[in-house]
Scaffold this motif. Structure first.
Motif, PDB file in Angstrom:
ATOM      1  N   GLU A 300       0.844  -1.194   0.000  1.00 22.52           N
ATOM      2  CA  GLU A 300       0.000   0.000   0.000  1.00 22.52           C
ATOM      3  C   GLU A 300       0.882   1.247   0.000  1.00 22.52           C
ATOM      4  OE1 GLU A 300      -2.983   2.398   3.042  1.00 22.52           O
ATOM      5  OE2 GLU A 300      -2.730   0.227   3.298  1.00 22.52           O
ATOM      6  N   ASP A 301       0.724   2.090  -1.011  1.00 21.74           N
ATOM      7  CA  ASP A 301       1.463   3.343  -1.098  1.00 21.74           C
ATOM      8  C   ASP A 301       0.595   4.469  -0.533  1.00 21.74           C
ATOM      9  OD1 ASP A 301       3.683   2.215  -2.559  1.00 21.74           O
ATOM     10  OD2 ASP A 301       2.367   2.159  -4.311  1.00 21.74           O
ATOM     11  N   LEU A 302       1.136   5.190   0.425  1.00 24.00           N
ATOM     12  CA  LEU A 302       0.450   6.388   0.912  1.00 24.00           C
ATOM     13  C   LEU A 302       0.917   7.570   0.069  1.00 24.00           C
ATOM     14  CD1 LEU A 302       0.542   5.918   4.787  1.00 24.00           C
ATOM     15  CD2 LEU A 302      -1.013   4.953   3.074  1.00 24.00           C
ATOM     16  N   ILE A 303      -0.019   8.256  -0.568  1.00 22.32           N
ATOM     17  CA  ILE A 303       0.272   9.255  -1.595  1.00 22.32           C
ATOM     18  C   ILE A 303      -0.058  10.652  -1.095  1.00 22.32           C
ATOM     19  CG2 ILE A 303      -0.230   9.984  -3.960  1.00 22.32           C
ATOM     20  CD1 ILE A 303       1.189   7.275  -3.770  1.00 22.32           C
ATOM     21  N   ALA A 304       0.842  11.585  -1.382  1.00 24.28           N
ATOM     22  CA  ALA A 304       0.600  12.982  -1.013  1.00 24.28           C
ATOM     23  C   ALA A 304      -0.456  13.586  -1.934  1.00 24.28           C
ATOM     24  CB  ALA A 304       1.893  13.775  -1.109  1.00 24.28           C
ATOM     25  N   PRO A 305      -1.506  14.180  -1.391  1.00 26.46           N
ATOM     26  CA  PRO A 305      -2.551  14.777  -2.240  1.00 26.46           C
ATOM     27  C   PRO A 305      -2.196  16.174  -2.741  1.00 26.46           C
ATOM     28  CG  PRO A 305      -3.171  14.984   0.059  1.00 26.46           C
ATOM     29  CD  PRO A 305      -1.882  14.204   0.034  1.00 26.46           C
ATOM     30  N   HIS A 306      -1.220  16.808  -2.118  1.00 22.98           N
ATOM     31  CA  HIS A 306      -0.823  18.160  -2.518  1.00 22.98           C
ATOM     32  C   HIS A 306       0.598  18.396  -2.027  1.00 22.98           C
ATOM     33  CE1 HIS A 306      -1.390  19.452   1.654  1.00 22.98           C
ATOM     34  NE2 HIS A 306      -2.589  18.842   1.625  1.00 22.98           N
ATOM     35  N   ALA A 307       1.152  19.525  -2.404  1.00 26.95           N
ATOM     36  CA  ALA A 307       2.503  19.871  -1.965  1.00 26.95           C
ATOM     37  C   ALA A 307       2.498  20.280  -0.498  1.00 26.95           C
ATOM     38  CB  ALA A 307       3.064  20.998  -2.825  1.00 26.95           C
ATOM     39  N   GLY A 308       3.643  20.086   0.133  1.00 27.23           N
ATOM     40  CA  GLY A 308       3.757  20.504   1.520  1.00 27.23           C
ATOM     41  C   GLY A 308       4.852  19.773   2.268  1.00 27.23           C
ATOM     42  N   VAL A 309       4.963  20.066   3.527  1.00 30.23           N
ATOM     43  CA  VAL A 309       5.945  19.435   4.408  1.00 30.23           C
ATOM     44  C   VAL A 309       5.362  18.136   4.954  1.00 30.23           C
ATOM     45  CG1 VAL A 309       7.276  19.702   6.543  1.00 30.23           C
ATOM     46  CG2 VAL A 309       6.907  21.672   5.045  1.00 30.23           C
ATOM     47  N   ILE A 310       6.183  17.093   4.977  1.00 34.78           N
ATOM     48  CA  ILE A 310       5.753  15.799   5.510  1.00 34.78           C
ATOM     49  C   ILE A 310       6.209  15.695   6.960  1.00 34.78           C
ATOM     50  CG2 ILE A 310       5.895  13.299   5.290  1.00 34.78           C
ATOM     51  CD1 ILE A 310       6.764  13.798   2.343  1.00 34.78           C
ATOM     52  N   ALA A 311       5.269  15.441   7.848  1.00 39.40           N
ATOM     53  CA  ALA A 311       5.581  15.181   9.255  1.00 39.40           C
ATOM     54  C   ALA A 311       5.094  13.775   9.588  1.00 39.40           C
ATOM     55  CB  ALA A 311       4.897  16.211  10.154  1.00 39.40           C
ATOM     56  N   PHE A 312       6.033  12.899   9.908  1.00 40.34           N
ATOM     57  CA  PHE A 312       5.680  11.503  10.166  1.00 40.34           C
ATOM     58  C   PHE A 312       5.244  11.302  11.615  1.00 40.34           C
ATOM     59  CE2 PHE A 312       8.343  10.727   6.382  1.00 40.34           C
ATOM     60  CZ  PHE A 312       7.491   9.888   5.678  1.00 40.34           C
ATOM     61  N   HIS A 313       4.293  10.377  11.779  1.00 36.96           N
ATOM     62  CA  HIS A 313       3.863   9.937  13.097  1.00 36.96           C
ATOM     63  C   HIS A 313       4.381   8.540  13.425  1.00 36.96           C
ATOM     64  CE1 HIS A 313       0.940  13.213  13.905  1.00 36.96           C
ATOM     65  NE2 HIS A 313       0.805  13.230  12.579  1.00 36.96           N
ATOM     66  N   ARG A 314       4.841   7.807  12.414  1.00 38.82           N
ATOM     67  CA  ARG A 314       5.261   6.420  12.621  1.00 38.82           C
ATOM     68  C   ARG A 314       6.630   6.192  11.981  1.00 38.82           C
ATOM     69  NH1 ARG A 314       1.466   3.015  15.582  1.00 38.82           N
ATOM     70  NH2 ARG A 314      -0.465   4.261  15.602  1.00 38.82           N
ATOM     71  N   PRO A 315       7.521   5.474  12.662  1.00 37.01           N
ATOM     72  CA  PRO A 315       8.824   5.153  12.072  1.00 37.01           C
ATOM     73  C   PRO A 315       8.721   3.950  11.143  1.00 37.01           C
ATOM     74  CG  PRO A 315       8.707   4.261  14.280  1.00 37.01           C
ATOM     75  CD  PRO A 315       7.413   5.015  14.059  1.00 37.01           C
ATOM     76  N   ALA A 316       9.687   3.817  10.250  1.00 35.82           N
ATOM     77  CA  ALA A 316       9.761   2.634   9.389  1.00 35.82           C
ATOM     78  C   ALA A 316      10.254   1.447  10.194  1.00 35.82           C
ATOM     79  CB  ALA A 316      10.699   2.902   8.210  1.00 35.82           C
ATOM     80  N   GLY A 317       9.784   0.266   9.799  1.00 33.38           N
ATOM     81  CA  GLY A 317      10.230  -0.964  10.444  1.00 33.38           C
ATOM     82  C   GLY A 317       9.305  -1.453  11.534  1.00 33.38           C
ATOM     83  N   PHE A 318       8.080  -0.895  11.601  1.00 36.45           N
ATOM     84  CA  PHE A 318       7.125  -1.291  12.631  1.00 36.45           C
ATOM     85  C   PHE A 318       5.754  -1.517  11.994  1.00 36.45           C
ATOM     86  CE2 PHE A 318      10.451   0.915  14.863  1.00 36.45           C
ATOM     87  CZ  PHE A 318      10.630   0.153  16.016  1.00 36.45           C
ATOM     88  N   THR A 319       4.947  -2.334  12.643  1.00 36.41           N
ATOM     89  CA  THR A 319       3.617  -2.629  12.122  1.00 36.41           C
ATOM     90  C   THR A 319       2.656  -1.482  12.401  1.00 36.41           C
ATOM     91  OG1 THR A 319       3.039  -3.802  14.161  1.00 36.41           O
ATOM     92  CG2 THR A 319       3.911  -5.122  12.338  1.00 36.41           C
ATOM     93  N   VAL A 320       1.635  -1.409  11.560  1.00 38.57           N
ATOM     94  CA  VAL A 320       0.544  -0.459  11.751  1.00 38.57           C
ATOM     95  C   VAL A 320      -0.771  -1.202  11.620  1.00 38.57           C
ATOM     96  CG1 VAL A 320       1.832   1.551  10.929  1.00 38.57           C
ATOM     97  CG2 VAL A 320       0.550   0.164   9.290  1.00 38.57           C
ATOM     98  N   GLU A 321      -1.803  -0.634  12.188  1.00 40.24           N
ATOM     99  CA  GLU A 321      -3.155  -1.170  12.056  1.00 40.24           C
ATOM    100  C   GLU A 321      -3.938  -0.310  11.083  1.00 40.24           C
ATOM    101  OE1 GLU A 321      -4.181  -3.987  13.364  1.00 40.24           O
ATOM    102  OE2 GLU A 321      -2.221  -4.261  14.331  1.00 40.24           O
ATOM    103  N   ALA A 322      -4.978  -0.881  10.513  1.00 42.89           N
ATOM    104  CA  ALA A 322      -5.844  -0.103   9.627  1.00 42.89           C
ATOM    105  C   ALA A 322      -6.379   1.102  10.388  1.00 42.89           C
ATOM    106  CB  ALA A 322      -6.991  -0.970   9.116  1.00 42.89           C
ATOM    107  N   GLY A 323      -6.261   2.280   9.785  1.00 40.46           N
ATOM    108  CA  GLY A 323      -6.724   3.506  10.417  1.00 40.46           C
ATOM    109  C   GLY A 323      -5.666   4.258  11.183  1.00 40.46           C
ATOM    110  N   ASP A 324      -4.474   3.676  11.346  1.00 39.91           N
ATOM    111  CA  ASP A 324      -3.408   4.387  12.054  1.00 39.91           C
ATOM    112  C   ASP A 324      -2.932   5.587  11.236  1.00 39.91           C
ATOM    113  OD1 ASP A 324      -3.436   2.686  14.187  1.00 39.91           O
ATOM    114  OD2 ASP A 324      -1.587   1.622  13.681  1.00 39.91           O
ATOM    115  N   LEU A 325      -2.657   6.680  11.920  1.00 42.35           N
ATOM    116  CA  LEU A 325      -2.114   7.875  11.282  1.00 42.35           C
ATOM    117  C   LEU A 325      -0.616   7.682  11.078  1.00 42.35           C
ATOM    118  CD1 LEU A 325      -2.426  10.811  10.300  1.00 42.35           C
ATOM    119  CD2 LEU A 325      -2.095  11.543  12.681  1.00 42.35           C
ATOM    120  N   VAL A 326      -0.183   7.764   9.827  1.00 43.07           N
ATOM    121  CA  VAL A 326       1.222   7.539   9.495  1.00 43.07           C
ATOM    122  C   VAL A 326       1.955   8.861   9.312  1.00 43.07           C
ATOM    123  CG1 VAL A 326       2.807   6.538   7.788  1.00 43.07           C
ATOM    124  CG2 VAL A 326       0.737   5.293   8.471  1.00 43.07           C
TER     125      VAL A 326
END
Length: 380
Positions: A300-326
């Motif tokens: 699943e690719d999370l796609i940017a809908p517009h230009a802007g700064v990306i602020a992550f809530h989750r690090p790479a290398g860990f599991t997520v659940e459906a609905g988690d804010l990434v």
């Protein structure tokens, strides 16, 4: 150890690049391992791992523990290493053509099968030997039209007859993960365990013939052609095994070029070679697999809908659940904030390194067990 230099087709008058390969063990051995690093030349963790591997392989060779020839190419892309624009390394695409260095390798299944279809029989070992000889001849006859093509041919000529091919890459910001053919997963799983790989992405055709699939998928195609030919002629299908196991190993992110990680990864690769019998001795106990294998078509690719700064809530290398804010994509001018949520549960295995988004850009990738993609499965 032997050192060999392979000259590439000169791109211009007065200049010529070369690929250097190091050969360990007996060149006449019945088994062969091929390992290369930094085919995407701005992905440097593999180059440091190759430096560590070179020393380990020399020690194993001196101790008589190599049960195979091992070919190591620590810097697989001298073209890309020389591509710097305004001080920035651009090693993923050749500037002259725009082509990805890890796409469009020679697809030779039709050529090889047409040459051998009346000579292949029930002896799998004899078929493998004949196919590899014909493949070597086909590669020798190809004439490159430019420097990039000569690089591709050089690497294929070095790897075509290997039983195991390891192509060391990395992502932008990621946990360790790997790509391989679906039917090869049982043979590759120990490697994933030793590396602590967080995602194992499986496909039979990811598109555009990347290096690993050029080495391994050929055997699937030859087996398929053998079965189709047998059905058409009423003969028995030839025995064509999947003779080359090939893996793209993603060694975390571009910024993780560290001695301790490289030593750990080199040890993991040697452990895997030992487990597979290419190195004599007892392999270490297999660790637990961090996350199960999933289809590449399920990323699943999370796609940017517009230009802007990306602020992550989750690090790479860990599991997520459906609905988690990434992540959030934030437009500081309009004040728009677009949250990016995981639609499916899975492993968040990769994120972009550049925190500025443009519309339609992928921001993060999640490995899920739902195969929903078709067509080309790899990013550009």
């Amino acid at each position: 150890m032997q050192t060999r230099e392979h000259l590439l087709l000169p791109p211009s008058l007065g200049t010529q690049r070369r690929v250097t390969s190091f050969h360990f063990g007996d060149a006449g051995a019945s088994r062969k391992v091929y390992i290369q690093a930094s085919l995407h030349a701005d992905e440097l963790p593999g180059m440091l791992v190759a430096f560590k591997l070179k020393a380990s392989l020399a020690e194993l060779e001196a101790a008589g523990r190599l049960n195979a020839e091992v070919v190591l190419v620590p810097a697989a892309n001298p073209i890309g290493l020389d591509q710097r624009v305004l001080g920035q390394a651009l090693g993923r695409f050749e500037l002259a053509s725009g082509q990805n260095f890890n796409r469009h390798y020679p697809a030779l299944a039709d050529r090889v099968f047409d040459a051998l279809k009346d000579r292949l029989g029930s002896d799998a070992s004899a078929n493998v030997a004949a196919i590899r000889a014909e493949l070597a001849q086909s590669l020798a006859e190809l004439v490159p039209a430019g420097e990039l093509q000569s690089l591709r041919l050089t690497l294929m000529r070095l790897a075509h007859d290997a039983d195991l091919v390891l192509d060391l890459h990395c992502d932008f910001n990621a946990g360790a993960h790997l790509y391989t053919l679906t039917p090869q997963w049982p043979d590759v799983e120990p490697l994933a365990r030793y590396l602590g790989s967080c995602a194992q992405l499986l496909a039979v055709d990811s598109g555009d013939n990347p290096f690993d699939e050029a080495c391994s998928q050929l055997w699937l195609l030859l087996d398929q052609k053998g079965r189709e030919h047998a059905e058409a002629t009423g003969c028995a299908a030839p025995a064509i095994p999947l003779a080359t196991t090939a893996v793209t190993v993603e060694l975390r992110g571009q910024d993780r070029v560290e001695h301790d990680l490289a030593e750990r990864d080199a040890d993991a690769l040697i452990a895997y070679l030992t487990e597979r019998g290419f190195v004599a001795g007892d392999a270490p106990t297999l660790p637990e697999l961090p996350y199960p294998a999933t289809p590449l078509a399920g990323v699943e690719d999370l796609i940017a809908p517009h230009a802007g700064v990306i602020a992550f809530h989750r690090p790479a290398g860990f599991t997520v659940e459906a609905g988690d804010l990434v992540a959030d994509v934030i437009d500081p001018i309009s004040g728009a904030v677009s949250p990016l949520y995981a639609r499916h549960a899975g492993m968040l295995f990769a994120r972009v390194r550049d925190h500025y988004a443009t519309p339609g850009m992928w921001v993060a990738k999640i490995a899920t067990d739902l195969a929903f993609k078709t067509g080309k499965l790899l990013s550009a």
